[in-house]
Scaffold this motif. Structure first.
Motif, PDB file in Angstrom:
ATOM      1  N   UNK A  45       0.834  -1.204   0.000  1.00  0.00           N
ATOM      2  CA  UNK A  45       0.000   0.000   0.000  1.00  0.00           C
ATOM      3  C   UNK A  45       0.868   1.253   0.000  1.00  0.00           C
ATOM      4  N   UNK A  46       1.951   1.243   0.779  1.00  0.00           N
ATOM      5  CA  UNK A  46       2.843   2.406   0.823  1.00  0.00           C
ATOM      6  C   UNK A  46       3.482   2.665  -0.535  1.00  0.00           C
ATOM      7  N   UNK A  47       3.928   1.595  -1.187  1.00  0.00           N
ATOM      8  CA  UNK A  47       4.547   1.761  -2.505  1.00  0.00           C
ATOM      9  C   UNK A  47       3.570   2.404  -3.482  1.00  0.00           C
ATOM     10  N   UNK A  48       2.304   1.998  -3.422  1.00  0.00           N
ATOM     11  CA  UNK A  48       1.306   2.544  -4.346  1.00  0.00           C
ATOM     12  C   UNK A  48       0.987   3.999  -4.039  1.00  0.00           C
ATOM     13  N   UNK A  49       0.796   4.329  -2.746  1.00  0.00           N
ATOM     14  CA  UNK A  49       0.324   5.674  -2.408  1.00  0.00           C
ATOM     15  C   UNK A  49       1.405   6.741  -2.542  1.00  0.00           C
ATOM     16  N   UNK A 159      -6.534  -0.487  -6.519  1.00  0.00           N
ATOM     17  CA  UNK A 159      -5.476  -1.436  -6.158  1.00  0.00           C
ATOM     18  C   UNK A 159      -5.484  -1.721  -4.657  1.00  0.00           C
ATOM     19  N   UNK A 160      -5.584  -0.665  -3.857  1.00  0.00           N
ATOM     20  CA  UNK A 160      -5.541  -0.853  -2.402  1.00  0.00           C
ATOM     21  C   UNK A 160      -6.764  -1.617  -1.913  1.00  0.00           C
ATOM     22  N   UNK A 161      -7.943  -1.293  -2.430  1.00  0.00           N
ATOM     23  CA  UNK A 161      -9.151  -1.987  -1.975  1.00  0.00           C
ATOM     24  C   UNK A 161      -9.103  -3.464  -2.354  1.00  0.00           C
ATOM     25  N   UNK A 218       7.386  -0.515  -6.473  1.00  0.00           N
ATOM     26  CA  UNK A 218       6.313  -1.299  -7.076  1.00  0.00           C
ATOM     27  C   UNK A 218       6.837  -2.455  -7.918  1.00  0.00           C
ATOM     28  N   UNK A 219       8.079  -2.371  -8.345  1.00  0.00           N
ATOM     29  CA  UNK A 219       8.665  -3.494  -9.089  1.00  0.00           C
ATOM     30  C   UNK A 219       8.659  -4.782  -8.269  1.00  0.00           C
TER      31      UNK A 219
END
Length: 510
Positions: A45-49, A159-161, A218-219
């Motif tokens: 989640x951290x990588x995405x946000x 993505x997170x949900x 994200x990789x």
């Protein structure tokens, strides 16, 4: 429970899951949530946000930069009352285009790759802003960073949900808004202190850092299990869920529930199916929330925050006020993240809209009734040109605009900011989630563009109080919309929420 005993449990829960909700199934769900270790989930989640951090940074970029460009010695870069509104609003036009393209990207590339794709226009946009030699480079840089923001704002909540479980989905669903707020706050801080030693261009250079960090992290993160199942990649989906939940948990049961839901929605949406309430009701609710969220005026206030404070001549310098508002916004979103899975979504939406209503009404009435000699406004002075005036407040009554704005941002950040994004990703059906989330973002940013573009002309024509009184009316409409249209999704799986819209049985959400 031994791993070999899980298969009978999977068949049993799959049946009870569809008939909703038996006490045994609820007990198993609670035991499963207690067994989870969420460190890897939090990392994903951290990588995405980090994409939302960049989005928040880019959104308020004009707030400290417009005053600097208005006084720029190079005529090719100097902004005036005609070009400044475009510099502020063209970002939202790019965001609308990003949301439109995400209608295809989300379903073709997947949620994770769509987020990673946004790094390309974002990095290019910041490079254009940093090396701008003319107005066209400034505007193109704003469009590209806005496009990237539109892609991330449509992809990250989904993505997170889809990687979260119901026990923490509310908290993680607020993280995109938290990071967007943090990005804005960092921009305000850099806008104040970086210029002491460096040129304004370095603000754009600083924006490159979270973009590159996001791509790198994200990789190593998995894609959404639901998306992988929708693509027929069952082994990858099971591996993704195992990585997110932990090998020692009963993730196979959740996997079967997700697989059962995806199997029912394997076909793409047809035009005839759009008449089905199962599809059009959640899409209308999500789109309506995005429309009303922007009509409440939050983007206009954030983009033109420092000029607004100059216009009302509050007790502190506008750059300090902007940073203070950013801190209030950050703390309020953090409160929402902690309380969302406990208090519920709807109660926070009610409180949020009520606070925004009172704040906008207070600010509008203050500007209308307080004499210009007390509130610092100057007759026949535009909002943009007033940014160059020195603020010399003569009365502590000038704290009212600051306090009203702080309460507005606090109210927005507690409900209509993070929850609107979260509910969009929760209530949209899986078979239409990629397209519908992009559509909602298009609605959101086209509305934001229209408001941001016409905000300054409206202020110059009718006065600063008129937009705020309009925002107050919209906030009252937000209260009615929440009461009449928004379902409570606290503690419910995405499959349960879909079952509610499919059958209309509110017992599924109890």
């Amino acid at each position: 429970m031994e791993r070999g005993d899980r298969q009978p449990l999977v068949r049993k829960t799959s049946s009870s899951y569809r008939t909703f909700p038996e006490s045994a199934a609820r007990r198993l769900d609670r035991e499963y949530l207690r067994s989870l270790h969420n460190r890897r989930l939090y990392l994903a989640a951290f990588a995405a946000v980090l994409g939302n951090f960049s989005f928040g940074f880019a959104l308020v970029y004009p707030s400290p930069v417009i005053p600097a460009l208005e006084a720029h010695p190079n005529p090719a870069l100097r902004l005036d009352q005609h070009t400044a509104p475009w510099f502020g609003s063209v970002f939202t036009l790019g965001a609308a285009a990003g949301g439109l393209s995400t209608m295809l990207l989300n379903d073709c590339l997947g949620r994770k790759l769509s987020i990673m794709f946004s790094a390309l226009p974002s990095a290019l946009g910041y490079a254009l802003l940093a090396g701008a030699q003319g107005l066209w480079m400034l505007l193109l840089g704003r469009v590209l960073t806005g496009y990237a923001g539109g892609v991330t704002s449509a992809s990250i909540p989904v993505y997170i949900s889809e990687i979260s479980h119901p026990g923490v989905r509310g908290m993680l669903g607020a993280c995109p808004q938290i990071m967007a707020v943090l990005g804005s706050l960092v921009l305000y801080a850099l806008g104040k202190y970086l210029w002491l030693v460096l040129d304004w261009r370095w603000l754009a250079v600083a924006g490159e850092v979270p973009v590159l960090t996001m791509v790198l992290l994200l990789c190593f993160m998995p894609n959404s299990p639901r998306f992988l199942l929708s693509q027929g990649k069952e082994d990858e989906a099971l591996g993704s869920l195992c990585w997110l939940r932990g090998e020692d948990t009963d993730y196979a049961r959740e996997y079967e529930q997700i697989k059962d839901s995806v199997r029912k929605q394997s076909r793409r949406v047809s035009c005839a199916e759009l008449k089905d309430p199962f599809l059009y009701k959640p899409i209308l609710i999500a789109g309506g929330m995005r429309f009303l969220q922007q009509l409440s005026g939050v983007t206009c206030i954030l983009v033109y925050l420092q000029p607004i404070f100059k216009k009302t001549s509050v007790i502190l310098k506008p750059e300090y006020d902007a940073a203070l508002v950013g801190l209030v916004r950050l703390s309020s979103v953090a409160i929402a993240a902690v309380s969302m899975d406990k208090a519920g979504r709807k109660i926070l939406l009610f409180v949020s809209a009520a606070v925004m209503l009172v704040s906008n009404l207070t600010l509008g009435l203050y500007i209308h009734f307080v004499p210009a000699s007390h509130n610092g406004t100057v007759a026949n002075t535009t909002l943009v040109s007033s940014a160059n005036l020195s603020a010399e407040p003569t009365n502590y009554i000038t704290l009212i605009p600051l306090l009203a704005t702080m309460f507005f941002i606090m109210g927005y950040a507690m409900g209509w900011g993070p929850i609107t994004w979260l509910l969009m990703s929760e209530i949209l059906p899986l078979k239409a989630r990629g397209v519908a989330s992009g559509l909602c973002v298009v609605v959101s940013w086209l509305t934001a563009f229209t408001l941001t573009q016409f905000f300054l002309p409206a202020v110059n024509a009718f006065g600063l109080e008129v937009p705020f009184l309009f925002f107050a009316v919209i906030s009252a409409g937000n209260i009615l919309f929440t009461g009449c249209c928004v379902p409570e999704t606290k503690g419910r799986s995405l499959e349960q929420i879909e079952a509610f819209f499919r059958t209309g049985r509110r017992s599924f959400l109890r």
